[in-house]
Design a protein around this motif. Structure first.
Motif, PDB file in Angstrom:
ATOM      1  N   SER A  36      62.839 -94.171  41.894  1.00 17.45           N
ATOM      2  CA  SER A  36      61.720 -92.810  42.051  1.00 17.45           C
ATOM      3  C   SER A  36      62.154 -90.869  42.058  1.00 17.45           C
ATOM      4  O   SER A  36      62.936 -91.236  41.969  1.00 17.45           O
ATOM      5  N   LYS A  47      56.036 -82.892  46.399  1.00 23.55           N
ATOM      6  CA  LYS A  47      56.699 -84.057  45.608  1.00 23.55           C
ATOM      7  C   LYS A  47      57.003 -83.904  44.444  1.00 23.55           C
ATOM      8  O   LYS A  47      56.697 -82.970  44.019  1.00 23.55           O
ATOM      9  N   THR A  49      57.345 -85.152  41.464  1.00 27.89           N
ATOM     10  CA  THR A  49      56.221 -85.226  40.552  1.00 27.89           C
ATOM     11  C   THR A  49      54.845 -84.628  40.498  1.00 27.89           C
ATOM     12  O   THR A  49      54.614 -84.133  39.300  1.00 27.89           O
TER      13      THR A  49
HETATM   14  N1  ASP Z   1      57.086 -90.575  40.974  1.00 25.35           N
HETATM   15  C1  ASP Z   1      55.661 -91.260  40.556  1.00 25.35           C
HETATM   16  C2  ASP Z   1      54.397 -91.317  41.549  1.00 25.35           C
HETATM   17  O1  ASP Z   1      54.234 -90.099  42.428  1.00 25.35           O
HETATM   18  C3  ASP Z   1      56.414 -92.286  40.308  1.00 25.35           C
HETATM   19  C4  ASP Z   1      56.390 -93.718  41.788  1.00 25.35           C
HETATM   20  O2  ASP Z   1      56.563 -92.669  42.597  1.00 25.35           O
HETATM   21  O3  ASP Z   1      56.252 -94.091  41.946  1.00 25.35           O
HETATM   22  O4  ASP Z   1      53.554 -91.407  41.607  1.00 25.35           O
END
Ligand code: ASP
Ligand code: ADP
Ligand code: MG
Length: 436
Positions: A36, A47, A49
């Motif tokens: 991830s 995060k 993301t």
């Molecule tokens: N990084 C992405 C999220 O935060 C996917 C994952 O972590 O599975 O959703």
């Protein structure tokens, strides 16, 4: 051969990445690694993301994403430096920043956390890097192309050298990047496990496996040793965020077990998720999960049950409005429809109600927002008496007003709807009633 997926907390800092390295090097069967994007290092951290989605928004609003990208750049450059890697992260980030400026959906930006994380992990391990865009494929309509993907992943079966794959994304036929829904790296891991014929899919996170309920709501909930695919699907769909609810689909084809493990306590055996838990000591209730953010539309009409096509007409209105339905508990003269509140965003509720009135002319119709759903799940429920009595007594004693009840036809779950303000107290009360 084992397939191992490491989540955001496992990839968050140089120290945790070194834990990951030790885990992988501790077992020569750990050949296929899915990562991830770096997650939170501490509770107020953001995060990667989320930051990348923010970078896309910044570009939409201002035409540049320099502020958000500066923070992302700093984090990746620091990671590579602390890990003594000979990679020019600035070059990668420059490319990402440039491409975000010309992208037309947030997916490309969001996917780059996994991409960069995998570049780092492959350098740390000396494993090959394989881009998820080259093997994870979507169809023209945006749905996941499982069979084409499986054929492409199969080519890596029996690889002599270890491989690191980024999770979370793949590519459309027009070559643009598309992501799965949030938490989707779990799904990528399951896809790879199927394709390479893994004997186990290890999913490494920051807890000792699946717990009976959310550890943020109940202190030290009991640990679950084994769980069936079906139980997992119910619990994760209903909000147990530890594993993406779609993760079981690729692995159940060949009955590959999933083992949830803790990167920060690798000696703990974690939770096994199996095709069947028959032969194990099955508890009355396996787990409790829930989520807020639901809406119910409650209809009443005398003699509704004898009116042919009533349900279909109501559901057709919802279909025309692009709403997907979660649950439909019905009585002789009543019908409730439970939907996720997300679908309601931007929808003209007044018009929806009028459309339903026009379609079935109910005696009354009422829309209630802010409903929390709680699922009590377990194969053991079918054979034990008093489950419902225990559940409803617990909620009664906690002073909770139950707004909706639905029991799945498989007797695998009972779902109750409560007001959001009662959510935490309800989970605690149900947990205590069954497990203390
Ligand atoms: N990084 C992405 C999220 O935060 C996917 C994952 O972590 O599975 O959703
Ligand atoms: P990762 O980044 O490794 O994918 P996630 O944050 O997606 O990890 O999932 C792990 C988190 O899920 C745990 O830290 C925990 O707070 C939360 N969680 C919610 N429900 C449960 C549950 N029933 N059992 C274990 N963890 C749960
Ligand atoms: Mg996750």
């Amino acid at each position: 051969m084992k397939v191992c997926k490491f989540g955001g907390t496992s990839m968050a800092s140089a120290q945790s990445i070194l834990n990951v390295k030790n885990i992988i090097e501790g077992d020569p069967e750990r050949k296929y690694v899915i990562v991830s994007a770096p997650g939170k290092r501490f509770s107020s951290d953001i995060k990667i993301t989320d930051m990348l989605y923010g970078a896309y928004e910044e570009k939409v609003e201002t035409g540049s994403c320099r502020y958000k990208m500066a923070i992302i750049r700093e984090r990746f450059v620091e990671l590579a430096k602390e890990l003594n890697l000979d990679i020019d992260m600035n070059k990668y980030i420059d490319e990402v920043e440039e491409n975000i400026l010309t992208s037309t959906s947030p997916d490309y930006a969001a996917s780059r956390g996994e991409y960069l994380s995998a570049i780092i992990m492959s350098a740390v391990l000396g494993y090959d890097f394989v881009d998820a865009g080259d093997i994870i494929k979507f169809k023209h309509d945006g749905t996941f192309d499982s069979e084409l993907t499986n054929d492409l992943v199969k080519k890596y079966k029996g690889a002599s050298k270890g491989i690191v794959f980024p999770g979370f994304y793949g590519r459309m036929p027009d070559k643009t990047i598309k992501t799965f829904t949030r938490g989707g790296s779990d799904f990528t891991g399951a896809i790879i496990a199927r394709g390479v014929g893994a004997k186990v899919y290890e999913n490494w996170t920051d807890v000792n496996g699946f717990l009976v309920t959310d550890p943020r709501l109940v202190d030290n909930p009991r640990h679950i040793e084994v769980l069936s695919y079906e139980e997992l699907r119910e619990l994760s769909y209903m909000g147990a965020g530890v594993l993406h609810p779609d993760s079981i689909f690729p692995v159940q084809i060949d009955k590959i077990p999933i083992n949830i493990r803790n990167t920060f306590e690798p000696s703990h055996k974690g939770t096994f998720i199996l095709h069947s838990t028959q032969g194990y000591n099955i508890p009355r209730v396996t787990g409790i999960a829930g989520r807020k953010g639901n809406t119910t539309i409650s209809l009443k009409k005398a003699m509704m049950n004898s009116e042919i096509g009533f349900c279909r007409k109501v559901l057709s209105v919802l279909e025309r409005n692009g709403l997907s339905v979660e649950h439909v508990p019905t009585g002789i003269d009543t019908m409730s429809i439970v939907l996720s509140e997300k679908g309601f965003k931007g929808l003209d509720e007044h018009k929806l109600v009028n459309d339903i009135r026009g379609a079935v002319n109910p005696d009354s119709i009422e829309v209630t927002h802010s409903l929390a759903l709680i699922a009590v799940v377990g194969h053991g429920m079918a054979n034990s008496r008093g489950i419902a009595a225990t559940l409803f007594t617990a909620l009664y004693k906690a002073g909770v007003n139950v707004r909706m009840i639905d029991q799945g036809s498989s007797e695998l779950n009972i779902i109750v709807g409560v007001e959001e303000k009662d959510y935490n107290a309800s989970i605690k009360a149900i947990y205590n009633a069954f497990f203390n």
